[in-house]
Motif scaffolding. Sequence first.
Motif, PDB file in Angstrom:
ATOM      1  N   UNK A 284       0.814  -1.212   0.000  1.00  0.00           N
ATOM      2  CA  UNK A 284       0.000   0.000   0.000  1.00  0.00           C
ATOM      3  C   UNK A 284       0.849   1.264   0.000  1.00  0.00           C
ATOM      4  N   UNK A 285       2.130   1.161   0.322  1.00  0.00           N
ATOM      5  CA  UNK A 285       3.003   2.334   0.354  1.00  0.00           C
ATOM      6  C   UNK A 285       4.214   2.084  -0.528  1.00  0.00           C
ATOM      7  N   UNK A 286       4.762   3.163  -1.061  1.00  0.00           N
ATOM      8  CA  UNK A 286       5.998   3.060  -1.828  1.00  0.00           C
ATOM      9  C   UNK A 286       7.169   3.051  -0.854  1.00  0.00           C
ATOM     10  N   UNK A 287       7.876   1.940  -0.733  1.00  0.00           N
ATOM     11  CA  UNK A 287       8.937   1.864   0.264  1.00  0.00           C
ATOM     12  C   UNK A 287      10.144   2.698  -0.115  1.00  0.00           C
ATOM     13  N   UNK A 288      10.879   3.096   0.893  1.00  0.00           N
ATOM     14  CA  UNK A 288      12.138   3.799   0.674  1.00  0.00           C
ATOM     15  C   UNK A 288      13.247   3.006   1.348  1.00  0.00           C
ATOM     16  N   UNK A 289      13.265   1.704   1.082  1.00  0.00           N
ATOM     17  CA  UNK A 289      14.177   0.816   1.791  1.00  0.00           C
ATOM     18  C   UNK A 289      15.480   0.649   1.016  1.00  0.00           C
ATOM     19  N   UNK A 290      16.596   1.117   1.563  1.00  0.00           N
ATOM     20  CA  UNK A 290      17.878   0.935   0.888  1.00  0.00           C
ATOM     21  C   UNK A 290      18.390  -0.492   1.053  1.00  0.00           C
ATOM     22  N   UNK A 291      19.394  -0.833   0.301  1.00  0.00           N
ATOM     23  CA  UNK A 291      20.031  -2.145   0.404  1.00  0.00           C
ATOM     24  C   UNK A 291      21.527  -1.962   0.669  1.00  0.00           C
ATOM     25  N   UNK A 292      22.117  -3.002   1.244  1.00  0.00           N
ATOM     26  CA  UNK A 292      23.544  -3.011   1.507  1.00  0.00           C
ATOM     27  C   UNK A 292      24.106  -4.383   1.156  1.00  0.00           C
ATOM     28  N   UNK A 293      25.329  -4.387   0.618  1.00  0.00           N
ATOM     29  CA  UNK A 293      26.003  -5.640   0.322  1.00  0.00           C
ATOM     30  C   UNK A 293      26.683  -6.145   1.594  1.00  0.00           C
ATOM     31  N   UNK A 294      26.448  -7.395   1.953  1.00  0.00           N
ATOM     32  CA  UNK A 294      27.033  -7.956   3.166  1.00  0.00           C
ATOM     33  C   UNK A 294      27.912  -9.145   2.798  1.00  0.00           C
ATOM     34  N   UNK A 295      28.973  -9.381   3.563  1.00  0.00           N
ATOM     35  CA  UNK A 295      29.891 -10.476   3.239  1.00  0.00           C
ATOM     36  C   UNK A 295      29.293 -11.844   3.545  1.00  0.00           C
ATOM     37  N   UNK A 296      29.925 -12.873   3.042  1.00  0.00           N
ATOM     38  CA  UNK A 296      29.495 -14.242   3.324  1.00  0.00           C
ATOM     39  C   UNK A 296      29.560 -14.510   4.818  1.00  0.00           C
ATOM     40  N   UNK A 297      28.603 -15.304   5.309  1.00  0.00           N
ATOM     41  CA  UNK A 297      28.548 -15.695   6.727  1.00  0.00           C
ATOM     42  C   UNK A 297      28.473 -14.489   7.668  1.00  0.00           C
ATOM     43  N   UNK A 298      27.785 -13.454   7.203  1.00  0.00           N
ATOM     44  CA  UNK A 298      27.648 -12.231   8.007  1.00  0.00           C
ATOM     45  C   UNK A 298      26.854 -12.523   9.285  1.00  0.00           C
ATOM     46  N   UNK A 299      27.367 -12.150  10.464  1.00  0.00           N
ATOM     47  CA  UNK A 299      26.603 -12.365  11.697  1.00  0.00           C
ATOM     48  C   UNK A 299      25.335 -11.514  11.706  1.00  0.00           C
ATOM     49  N   UNK A 300      24.217 -12.131  12.049  1.00  0.00           N
ATOM     50  CA  UNK A 300      22.927 -11.455  12.159  1.00  0.00           C
ATOM     51  C   UNK A 300      22.484 -11.586  13.608  1.00  0.00           C
ATOM     52  N   UNK A 301      22.373 -10.441  14.302  1.00  0.00           N
ATOM     53  CA  UNK A 301      22.115 -10.450  15.737  1.00  0.00           C
ATOM     54  C   UNK A 301      20.641 -10.217  16.038  1.00  0.00           C
ATOM     55  N   UNK A 302      20.158 -10.816  17.132  1.00  0.00           N
ATOM     56  CA  UNK A 302      18.758 -10.670  17.534  1.00  0.00           C
ATOM     57  C   UNK A 302      18.453  -9.246  17.983  1.00  0.00           C
ATOM     58  N   UNK A 303      19.430  -8.565  18.557  1.00  0.00           N
ATOM     59  CA  UNK A 303      19.311  -7.182  19.027  1.00  0.00           C
ATOM     60  C   UNK A 303      20.570  -6.427  18.617  1.00  0.00           C
TER      61      UNK A 303
END
Length: 302
Positions: free
Chosen positions: A239-258
């Motif tokens: 319903x909205x036009x997003x303004x979400x940017x993207x970023x390139x991340x390295x392999x096995x990039x840690x993704x944290x819960x907080x």
Amino acid sequence: MFKKTIAALCLCALLCPSAASLAGSGGYLLAKPQQGAFVMMRSKPKGSVIARFFPGAPVVEAGDRKQGWIKITVGDRDAALTGYVPDRDTLLDAASADDTLCRAMPLYTSPFSSWALYAEPSNEAPALATFGFDEVIQLMGICRNWWMVRCGGKIGFIPAGTESVLEETLGILQSDAPEGTLPLRAEPDEGAASLGDYYRGTLARVLPGTDKAWAKVNIRGAVGYLPKADLDIGAQPGDATPALPTRKVPANCPLWDQPDTGSIQRVGPAQESIATVIGKLDEWYHVRLGNAYGFIEASIVE
């Protein structure tokens, strides 16, 4: 329909009462991040699936331990399901569940004037209690076409048929700022601390605690306040036009819960990937990476 008002909010007195209230050695279910959102209960070790439970559901040990599997009961004396789960997916002898577990079990509110909570996943089962409008319902797990829930301090089952599907109440961030972001506030006040800047088009779940001017929201685990004027409540994705940017991340990039290296860590895709940024806080990005959401350190992305 039941309206979903929260996906991940810890209300300890309501959501996570001590498992000691159940007979036997009490604890909680938990799922390792790489195993997905649910813990599968099976009829026997490696047997057919009886039900799927969210992490944080209270359990008691029911006896057998077989080659990495444990027999447990989810529920209480009035309504329960018993089966086997991997031993690694239980946290027994725990006094209470932590915030991470509590956030995994969604909350809803009821718009119905009268509805029943059943002792078993069957229309023939006795009704444990009758509830009405605006009751807070916590979804613990799913058993075939039934939901196992907690409401008013009671555990039981509600049907998942056409008339009782749980429906999300969503809002979409709307920002006129050139950068397309809005600050998520710690309190319903323009002068309150910012919990991060979130981009136009980001989906938020509307929580209890919303007032005339401010909406309390959960944005993929980040809980705070947004002005209602900047939130299209009841909107749907697209319903909205997003303004979400993207970023390139390295392999096995840690993704944290907080946004904290002391929180739960997951490992991202094995190859270089593109993350969609939904928000930013100091040296952290709040992102979607594949099908998962979490936080990555800004210093390691391009």
